[in-house]
Design an enzyme around this catalytic site. Sequence first.
Site, PDB file in Angstrom:
ATOM      1  N   HIS A  49     -17.999 -21.671  10.458  1.00  0.00           N
ATOM      2  CA  HIS A  49     -17.624 -22.749  11.324  1.00  0.00           C
ATOM      3  C   HIS A  49     -18.361 -23.915  10.779  1.00  0.00           C
ATOM      4  O   HIS A  49     -19.640 -23.562  10.246  1.00  0.00           O
ATOM      5  CB  HIS A  49     -18.211 -22.527  12.942  1.00  0.00           C
ATOM      6  CG  HIS A  49     -17.250 -21.725  13.766  1.00  0.00           C
ATOM      7  ND1 HIS A  49     -17.290 -20.302  13.448  1.00  0.00           N
ATOM      8  CD2 HIS A  49     -16.566 -22.129  14.711  1.00  0.00           C
ATOM      9  CE1 HIS A  49     -16.424 -19.542  14.477  1.00  0.00           C
ATOM     10  NE2 HIS A  49     -16.227 -20.830  15.070  1.00  0.00           N
ATOM     11  N   ASN A  80     -23.506 -17.386   6.495  1.00  0.00           N
ATOM     12  CA  ASN A  80     -23.177 -17.783   7.507  1.00  0.00           C
ATOM     13  C   ASN A  80     -23.991 -17.005   8.813  1.00  0.00           C
ATOM     14  O   ASN A  80     -24.339 -17.710   9.859  1.00  0.00           O
ATOM     15  CB  ASN A  80     -21.531 -17.204   7.693  1.00  0.00           C
ATOM     16  CG  ASN A  80     -20.846 -17.667   9.012  1.00  0.00           C
ATOM     17  OD1 ASN A  80     -21.131 -18.464   9.594  1.00  0.00           O
ATOM     18  ND2 ASN A  80     -20.245 -16.499   9.480  1.00  0.00           N
TER      19      ASN A  80
END
Length: 131
Positions: A49, A80
Site C-alpha cells: 500500500h 512492506n
Amino acid sequence: LEASDLGTVERKNNFFTDYRLQDYLRQHGNGATAVSTSEFTGTCYNRGHQVPSKDRTDTEENNEKTFITANIIPQTAFLNQIIWDTLEEHSRRLVRNGKKLFIIAGPAYDEDFGKIGPRKDIPVPSKNFKV
C-alpha cells in the site's frame, strides 16, 4: 494523516481493480489494462500500500478504498512488513500525539528490477520513498 483518519475499523483486505482506470485504458490505452490483484500471485512481492490500511480506520468505506490496485505497488516482504510498517506506526504515533502529517509516497524506477504479472507488465520499483 490526521487523528480523524484513525479509528477502530478492522482491515478489510479486499483488494480490487481500479475499474475507472480500466475503463479509461479500454478507450485510450492501446490494449493496456489496469492491474488486477491476481497479478501478484506467484511472485515474491507483497501488494504494498502507498496509503496503508491502518491510516484509514475511521470508516469501513475509507479502509476499503486503500485496497484499490491504483494504491498498490510491488514491495518485498521485508520492506512492506518491517521497514514500512515501522515508519507508518511512527507516523500514527505522531498523529495520536496531536500532529498532522502531509505524506507523499511512491516508487522510483531508476534501475531495472524486472516486471511481474502474467504479461510481465508491472514494473518492480528499484526504490520506494515516503516523505
